[in-house]
Scaffold this motif. Structure first.
Motif, short mmCIF file in Angstrom:
data_model
loop_
_atom_site.label_atom_id
_atom_site.label_comp_id
_atom_site.label_asym_id
_atom_site.label_seq_id
_atom_site.Cartn_x
_atom_site.Cartn_y
_atom_site.Cartn_z
N ASP A 1 -17.53 10.75 -42.73
CA ASP A 1 -18.57 11.22 -41.82
C ASP A 1 -17.96 11.98 -40.65
OD1 ASP A 1 -20.40 10.02 -43.48
OD2 ASP A 1 -20.49 8.17 -42.33
N THR B 1 -24.23 6.02 -39.76
CA THR B 1 -23.04 6.53 -40.42
C THR B 1 -21.96 5.45 -40.53
OG1 THR B 1 -21.81 7.21 -38.44
CG2 THR B 1 -23.49 8.72 -39.24
N ASP C 1 -27.35 10.51 -41.65
CA ASP C 1 -26.63 9.36 -42.19
C ASP C 1 -25.12 9.56 -42.20
OD1 ASP C 1 -29.02 8.15 -42.57
OD2 ASP C 1 -29.08 8.40 -44.74
N ASN C 2 -24.67 10.81 -42.10
CA ASN C 2 -23.22 11.05 -42.11
C ASN C 2 -22.74 12.03 -41.06
OD1 ASN C 2 -24.22 13.35 -43.42
ND2 ASN C 2 -23.80 12.48 -45.43
N SER D 1 -23.86 17.84 -42.42
CA SER D 1 -24.25 16.65 -43.19
C SER D 1 -24.18 16.94 -44.69
CB SER D 1 -25.66 16.21 -42.79
OG SER D 1 -26.02 15.03 -43.45
#
Length: 367
Positions: A280, A111, A303-304, A270
């Motif tokens: 994020d 992130t 990823d976030n 997410s």
């Protein structure tokens, strides 16, 4: 006749040449249009990146004092190489992570989140109750003053990881009667949540919205908070011990949350971040017994979304540190958290003692 044939041949050549030129021109025009569209897409992408890079962070860490020393300069060689004796609890004292590092060994953070470079110092509670934490014991502005003092102590103890003041507000409160929804919880009023959201914004702080579940699902309760999750400085915490099954009562029976339910929340947050173009976010999970969080291995950050597992018990110095090793260090998710009870811990650990833990907690909350 021969002249007529020649005239027809010349006309035919002219037509073919004209068609060829037209086709060529059209192809060139199409290529130019495609190139222009590609350039426009590239420009839009660059503009979007520039906007993201220029957007101010939705918080402000407290800058370390000028005389603050890095952890590596303030600790002994033994402390740098080994975890505290009480944390090891008779096992090998070799550190898994270097002093100052909060990310678990062998775990990545994909992130652009807060915890990569900062630490959160949180005050926990509910404004209508003096029994649920310090947040209910003080008026909002007085609370922020004390919280900033506590946060500053961590920025000074580890100047390479400036700390951010954080309010952890209990938004769904487990109760011992079914209530109108039959789920054994009630919500903090919207007015109170709004007030603390404004308080966090005013002080460039983080707001962590905590859910206690009762007999409800974690995912449903997090969805109840969508209004505030759209704010860039608002994150989520799950109090696992208050999640009970049919026939059980929060506060009497010790509850638990399966890791798959936590993952549902992580995935939902997410997607929510992506759909609403938000910075994020963090999902914080509280645990103070083996039973409180089961099937932990299925919890995966995205990823976030960053995920922190917070050791939530109170008691003596040695027990707290050894249980942090057991639940956080030895069962890694991504980041660790550590709770301190002002009125129940004996003694109340100092920031320098907390930062000797392996790994260093990325979140420290006070109740």
């Amino acid at each position: 006749m021969r002249k007529l044939f020649l005239l027809l041949l010349v006309a035919l050549v002219a037509v073919v040449t004209g068609c060829s030129d037209t086709a060529s021109t059209n192809e060139q025009n199409d290529e130019k249009a495609d190139q222009q569209e590609t350039n426009e897409d590239a420009n839009k992408e660059n503009e979007k990146k520039a906007e993201q890079e220029e957007a101010p962070q939705p918080f402000e860490p407290l800058a370390p004092s000028e005389d603050a020393k890095p952890l590596k300069e303030s600790m002994t060689e033994e402390e740098l190489a080994k975890m505290p004796v009480v944390e090891a609890h008779g096992e090998d004292r070799t550190r898994k992570t270097p002093v100052g590092q909060t990310l678990m060994e062998g775990i990545t953070d994909e992130t652009d989140g807060i915890l990569k470079d900062h630490r959160l110092v949180a005050y926990y509670g509910q404004p209508s109750s003096t029994q649920m934490g310090i947040l209910g014991e003080m008026e909002p502005e007085a609370l922020m003053k004390k919280l900033k003092e506590q946060t500053q102590a961590y920025s000074d103890a580890d100047p390479e990881r400036p700390a951010i003041p954080t309010i952890e507000l209990i938004t769904t409160i487990a109760q011992r009667n079914p209530g109108p929804n039959g789920k054994y919880y009630h919500m903090t009023s919207e007015e109170d949540i709004d007030e603390y959201a404004e308080l966090a914004k005013k002080h460039n702080a983080i707001l962590m919205l905590d859910v206690q579940l009762g007999r409800d699902t974690a995912l449903h309760q997090v969805k109840l908070l969508e209004k505030w999750l759209k704010l860039p400085y608002v994150h989520v915490a799950i109090d696992t011990e208050f999640h009970v099954k049919e026939g059980q009562t929060p506060g009497i029976d010790l509850g638990s949350v399966d890791g798959s339910e936590v993952q549902e929340v992580v995935d939902y947050v997410s997607t929510f971040v992506e759909e609403n173009d938000l910075p994020d976010k963090i999902v914080l999970v509280h645990q103070f017994t083996d039973h409180a969080v089961t099937n932990k291995q299925v919890i995966k950050p995205t990823d976030n979304v960053e995920v922190a597992l917070n050791f939530d018990g109170y008691g003596d110095y040695g027990t707290k540190m050894s249980l942090y090793r057991k639940f956080v260090r030895n069962e890694p998710v991504q980041y660790g958290g550590f709770k301190i009870f002002y009125n129940k811990d004996k003694p109340v650990l100092t920031p320098s003692e907390v930062l000797q833990l392996d790994p260093n907690p990325a979140i420290i909350n006070y109740q």
